[in-house]
Every structure is written in C-alpha cells, then in structure tokens.
Design a protein around this motif. Structure first.
Motif, PDB file in Angstrom:
ATOM      1  N   ARG A  91      11.534 -13.311  27.082  1.00 12.58           N
ATOM      2  CA  ARG A  91      10.587 -12.193  27.017  1.00 12.58           C
ATOM      3  C   ARG A  91      11.291 -10.911  27.435  1.00 12.58           C
ATOM      4  O   ARG A  91      12.178 -10.916  28.281  1.00 12.58           O
ATOM      5  N   ARG A 102      10.342  -6.436  27.850  1.00  7.43           N
ATOM      6  CA  ARG A 102       9.407  -5.314  27.705  1.00  7.43           C
ATOM      7  C   ARG A 102       9.608  -4.712  26.335  1.00  7.43           C
ATOM      8  O   ARG A 102      10.718  -4.629  25.822  1.00  7.43           O
ATOM      9  N   ASP A 152       0.639  -8.677  28.659  1.00  7.31           N
ATOM     10  CA  ASP A 152       0.644  -7.513  29.531  1.00  7.31           C
ATOM     11  C   ASP A 152       1.778  -7.661  30.532  1.00  7.31           C
ATOM     12  O   ASP A 152       2.083  -8.762  30.988  1.00  7.31           O
ATOM     13  N   CYS A 153       2.372  -6.541  30.879  1.00  6.12           N
ATOM     14  CA  CYS A 153       3.464  -6.531  31.853  1.00  6.12           C
ATOM     15  C   CYS A 153       2.866  -6.536  33.260  1.00  6.12           C
ATOM     16  O   CYS A 153       2.099  -5.636  33.605  1.00  6.12           O
ATOM     17  N   SER A 158       4.159  -5.903  36.125  1.00  6.58           N
ATOM     18  CA  SER A 158       4.617  -4.844  37.022  1.00  6.58           C
ATOM     19  C   SER A 158       4.176  -3.449  36.583  1.00  6.58           C
ATOM     20  O   SER A 158       4.310  -2.497  37.337  1.00  6.58           O
ATOM     21  N   ASP A 159       3.666  -3.329  35.349  1.00  7.11           N
ATOM     22  CA  ASP A 159       3.232  -2.026  34.838  1.00  7.11           C
ATOM     23  C   ASP A 159       2.065  -2.264  33.891  1.00  7.11           C
ATOM     24  O   ASP A 159       2.255  -2.749  32.781  1.00  7.11           O
ATOM     25  N   GLY A 163       2.445  -1.263  30.274  1.00  9.32           N
ATOM     26  CA  GLY A 163       3.488  -1.867  29.457  1.00  9.32           C
ATOM     27  C   GLY A 163       3.115  -3.235  28.922  1.00  9.32           C
ATOM     28  O   GLY A 163       2.186  -3.881  29.404  1.00  9.32           O
ATOM     29  N   GLN A 164       3.847  -3.645  27.899  1.00 14.87           N
ATOM     30  CA  GLN A 164       3.671  -4.981  27.333  1.00 14.87           C
ATOM     31  C   GLN A 164       5.029  -5.645  27.181  1.00 14.87           C
ATOM     32  O   GLN A 164       6.049  -4.981  26.980  1.00 14.87           O
ATOM     33  N   ASN A 165       5.004  -6.963  27.256  1.00 16.26           N
ATOM     34  CA  ASN A 165       6.185  -7.767  26.976  1.00 16.26           C
ATOM     35  C   ASN A 165       6.009  -8.439  25.631  1.00 16.26           C
ATOM     36  O   ASN A 165       4.891  -8.819  25.258  1.00 16.26           O
TER      37      ASN A 165
END
Length: 168
Positions: free
Chosen positions: A63, A65, A97-98, A100-101, A104-106
């Motif tokens: 995976r 980002r 969904d990320c 840590s943020d 953001g997305q992975n």
C-alpha cells in the motif's frame, strides 16, 4: 536548424545533437508503444497500470499513499485517480482512508491484483530485455543508466516550486 549562437539568439541544436534528439524521441515512443501493446495483449492492461501495480507490490504491506504513488509514477493526481478507479473496478486495487491523515487515501494492491501482476511480469521482463538490454553491452547499460540519472536530476530538481506532474 543548426546555426551557431549569437548574442540574444537561441542556442540551436547542432546537426549531431538534432540527430541524437530525434533518435531518442523515436526510440522512446516506439519503446512505450511496444511495451503498452505487449501488456495489453498479454495482461489486458496498459503499461501505466502495470507500473502502478509494481509500485504497490514493492511497497510495505502493498500500500502507498495516493500522493506518493502519483510522485513515483510521475503522473498527475487526476490521471492517477482515473487509473486507480479502473484498477478498483478490475478488483486489483482498493482505496483505504489514511489513518495518519484523514484527508489522504492509500491505494492497496489486492491479492487478485498481485496474482495478475505475477502472471504479467515474465512477459513484460522479456519484452524489456528484448527491446533494450539484449542488444547493449554491459558498458552501454552502465552508460544508459548514468545518462538517464543525469536527465532525471535535471528534470526533477530537489526543492519546492518545480512544475512536476504529481504536484498538479
């Protein structure tokens, strides 16, 4: 045009530089077309999708980002989003969904995507070998690596403010 530079005039390519430039353009266009056709025929995907799957396969936990994937692929975020949507429809990638943020997305390589990549890789490597490495000496391979490294450093400068695809 191959005239010598005068003050205030463009620095035109010499005849030899023009020959090399056109040869480079022809070779890279033919190479990309050849690799794209091979992957479409053998794996049902364009070369850009294969590259994305490779990047995900090599990433920790398969995976990355989305911003990193765009940067590594040297493509715009919009083009990446379109490609990932297509790979999702194929069942080869999924978005998460990320943690840590929240913005953001992975992109995550699925087991099905990994299997598709494993099946496509031998034919792709054979096509790359045939198109490039089988006809070059070890010294030419080293020189090609050095030339492309220098080109990359010029076109992808460190620091901010550069107009690079993944920043658009």
């Amino acid at each position: 045009m191959t005239t010598a530079p005068n003050a205030g005039e463009p620095r035109w390519l010499t005849a030899e530089e023009q020959r090399v430039w056109r040869s480079y353009l022809h070779a890279t266009t033919l190479l990309e077309d050849s690799l794209d056709r091979q992957l479409q025929r053998d794996a049902g995907m364009p070369h850009i999708y294969y590259g994305l799957l490779v990047q995900l396969a090599e990433a920790p936990r398969r995976r990355l980002r989305m911003t990193e994937l765009a940067k590594d692929a040297k493509i715009t975020r919009s083009r990446l989003s379109h490609a990932i949507a297509r790979l999702e429809r194929n069942g080869w990638v999924r978005r998460e969904d990320c943690p840590s943020d929240k913005r953001g997305q992975n992109a995550c390589l699925t087991d099905q995507g990994f299997d598709v990549l494993k099946k496509a890789a031998p034919g792709h490597v054979a096509a790359v070998r045939q198109a490039i490495f089988d006809r070059l000496s070890p010294d030419q391979v080293r020189q090609l690596g050095e030339i492309t490294r220098i080109m990359t450093e010029t076109l992808q400068p460190d620091g901010t403010g550069a107009d690079l695809p993944w920043l658009r």
